[in-house]
Design an enzyme around this catalytic site. Structure first.
Site, PDB file in Angstrom:
ATOM      1  N   ASP A  45      12.806 -17.857   0.878  1.00 28.00           N
ATOM      2  CA  ASP A  45      13.166 -16.957   1.987  1.00 28.00           C
ATOM      3  C   ASP A  45      12.571 -15.560   1.830  1.00 28.00           C
ATOM      4  O   ASP A  45      13.205 -14.561   2.192  1.00 28.00           O
ATOM      5  CB  ASP A  45      14.706 -16.834   2.103  1.00 28.00           C
ATOM      6  CG  ASP A  45      15.375 -18.186   2.151  1.00 28.00           C
ATOM      7  OD1 ASP A  45      14.834 -19.086   2.808  1.00 28.00           O
ATOM      8  OD2 ASP A  45      16.447 -18.332   1.526  1.00 28.00           O
TER       9      ASP A  45
ATOM     10  N   ASN B  82       8.862 -20.759   7.703  1.00 29.88           N
ATOM     11  CA  ASN B  82      10.193 -21.321   7.455  1.00 29.88           C
ATOM     12  C   ASN B  82      11.162 -20.666   8.434  1.00 29.88           C
ATOM     13  O   ASN B  82      10.937 -19.557   8.893  1.00 29.88           O
ATOM     14  CB  ASN B  82      10.632 -21.011   6.017  1.00 29.88           C
ATOM     15  CG  ASN B  82      12.009 -21.554   5.703  1.00 29.88           C
ATOM     16  OD1 ASN B  82      12.336 -22.687   6.063  1.00 29.88           O
ATOM     17  ND2 ASN B  82      12.840 -20.760   5.048  1.00 29.88           N
TER      18      ASN B  82
ATOM     19  N   HIS C 184      15.236 -19.560   8.729  1.00 30.23           N
ATOM     20  CA  HIS C 184      16.417 -19.329   7.889  1.00 30.23           C
ATOM     21  C   HIS C 184      17.573 -18.899   8.786  1.00 30.23           C
ATOM     22  O   HIS C 184      17.378 -18.100   9.711  1.00 30.23           O
ATOM     23  CB  HIS C 184      16.101 -18.233   6.858  1.00 30.23           C
ATOM     24  CG  HIS C 184      17.206 -18.037   5.874  1.00 30.23           C
ATOM     25  ND1 HIS C 184      17.458 -18.910   4.842  1.00 30.23           N
ATOM     26  CD2 HIS C 184      18.152 -17.071   5.792  1.00 30.23           C
ATOM     27  CE1 HIS C 184      18.506 -18.487   4.164  1.00 30.23           C
ATOM     28  NE2 HIS C 184      18.950 -17.386   4.713  1.00 30.23           N
TER      29      HIS C 184
ATOM     30  N   SER D 227      15.946 -16.173  11.378  1.00 27.62           N
ATOM     31  CA  SER D 227      14.696 -15.496  11.005  1.00 27.62           C
ATOM     32  C   SER D 227      13.619 -16.536  10.779  1.00 27.62           C
ATOM     33  O   SER D 227      13.856 -17.549  10.115  1.00 27.62           O
ATOM     34  CB  SER D 227      14.870 -14.714   9.692  1.00 27.62           C
ATOM     35  OG  SER D 227      15.925 -13.786   9.763  1.00 27.62           O
TER      36      SER D 227
HETATM   37  C1  GRF Z   1      18.795 -24.660   9.687  1.00 28.78           C
HETATM   38  O1  GRF Z   1      19.938 -23.885   9.778  1.00 28.78           O
HETATM   39  C2  GRF Z   1      17.660 -23.874   9.105  1.00 28.78           C
HETATM   40  O2  GRF Z   1      17.704 -22.513   9.400  1.00 28.78           O
HETATM   41  C3  GRF Z   1      17.841 -24.053   7.633  1.00 28.78           C
HETATM   42  O3  GRF Z   1      18.287 -25.374   7.492  1.00 28.78           O
HETATM   43  C4  GRF Z   1      18.957 -25.790   8.686  1.00 28.78           C
HETATM   44  C5  GRF Z   1      18.294 -27.037   9.139  1.00 28.78           C
HETATM   45  O4  GRF Z   1      18.998 -27.665  10.171  1.00 28.78           O
HETATM   46  N1  GRF Z   1      16.640 -23.737   6.896  1.00 28.78           N
HETATM   47  P1  GRF Z   1      18.423 -28.997  10.788  1.00 28.78           P
HETATM   48  O5  GRF Z   1      18.273 -30.008   9.662  1.00 28.78           O
HETATM   49  O6  GRF Z   1      17.092 -28.680  11.395  1.00 28.78           O
HETATM   50  O7  GRF Z   1      19.415 -29.433  11.818  1.00 28.78           O
END
Ligand code: GRF
Length: 203
Positions: free
Chosen positions: A156, A113, A115, A147
Site C-alpha cells: 500500500d 492496487n 485499498h 485509494s
Molecule cells: C477490496 O476492499 C480492496 O480494496 C482490497 O481487497 C478488497 C477486495 O474485495 N484490496 P473483492 O475481493 O474485490 O470483493
C-alpha cells in the site's frame, strides 16, 4: 485511443471474492475501460473471483508459491506467465500477497492496487479487510474511502493516483463501512485504470 489501436492487455490479481475484478470486467465489456482483461491470477484456488473470471471467458492461473522449490523459481514462473500472455498492465484487486521484485521491475508504473481506506493512513502489512475498517472506526475519523495507487515493493505504498471519499456514519460497523467503501471502489477502480492507460497521470 482510436479504434485501430491495440487495446492494452491486463492481468488482474485476486485472493478472494473478486467484486473489484467484476467492476473491471464490466467496465471493459461496456467500453468504459478500453483494455482487455485477459488473465486472472490468484494465490487462492478457492477464490470466488476465479469463477467470475471463468464465467467471463477469461484465462485463470493459480499461483501457489508453496508449490515451487523456492521464491526465485516461483517468481520466474509468474514472470513467464505474464510475458507469455503479453500482459501490459497489472491490477491488484484484493490480492493479499506482495508481488515479487522481478514483476515490479518488469512493469514500471504499470501496476496498480486498490485499498479500502484513504492512504497513506490505514495501509501497510496487516491492514486488509475488516482490520482496515475496524481501525478507521476506532480512530473516530468522520470519513473513509478508497485509494488507487501505483505498486512498489511495500504494501500500500506507491504513489496515490485517485481517491474517493465516503462518510463514516453513526452506528457504522466494520461491515457497513466496508460495504460503503466497496461501492466506492467499484466506481473508482475502472476510472483510475482507464486514466492510467490513457496516460492521464504525469508519471
Ligand atoms: C477490496 O476492499 C480492496 O480494496 C482490497 O481487497 C478488497 C477486495 O474485495 N484490496 P473483492 O475481493 O474485490 O470483493
Amino acid at each position: 485511443m482510436s479504434s485501430s489501436e491495440k487495446r492494452p492487455r491486463v492481468a488482474v490479481f485476486i485472493s478472494g471474492h473478486g467484486s473489484d475484478l467484476q467492476a473491471l470486467i464490466d467496465a471493459s465489456q461496456c467500453g468504459d475501460l478500453t483494455a482487455d482483461i485477459v488473465l486472472v491470477v490468484s494465490n487462492n484456488p478457492d477464490a470466488y473471483g476465479l469463477q467470475r473470471a471463468r464465467a467471463a471467458g477469461m484465462c485463470t492461473w493459480v499461483h501457489d508459491r508453496a508449490s515451487y522449490a523456492d521464491a526465485a523459481t516461483a517468481s520466474s514462473a509468474l514472470c513467464d506467465t505474464l510475458r507469455n500472455a503479453a500482459i501490459d498492465y497489472i491490477a491488484l484487486a484484493g490480492y493479499l500477497k506482495l508481488l515479487p521484485k522481478a514483476v515490479i521491475v518488469a512493469y514500471p508504473r504499470r501496476i496498480v492496487n486498490i485499498h479500502p481506506a484513504l492512504l497513506p493512513r490505514y495501509g501497510g502489512k496487516g491492514m486488509y479487510g475488516r482490520f482496515v475498517h475496524e481501525a478507521v472506526l476506532a480512530s473516530g475519523d468522520k470519513e473513509s474511502g478508497a485509494s488507487v495507487h501505483l505498486v512498489d515493493e511495500q504494501y500500500d505504498h506507491g504513489r496515490i493516483l485517485e481517491q474517493l471519499r465516503v462518510p463514516v456514519l453513526p452506528g457504522d460497523t466494520p461491515e457497513t463501512l466496508a460495504a460503503r467503501v466497496l461501492k466506492a471502489e467499484h466506481q473508482l477502480y475502472p476510472k483510475a485504470l482507464q486514466k492510467l492507460i490513457q496516460g492521464d497521470y504525469a508519471i
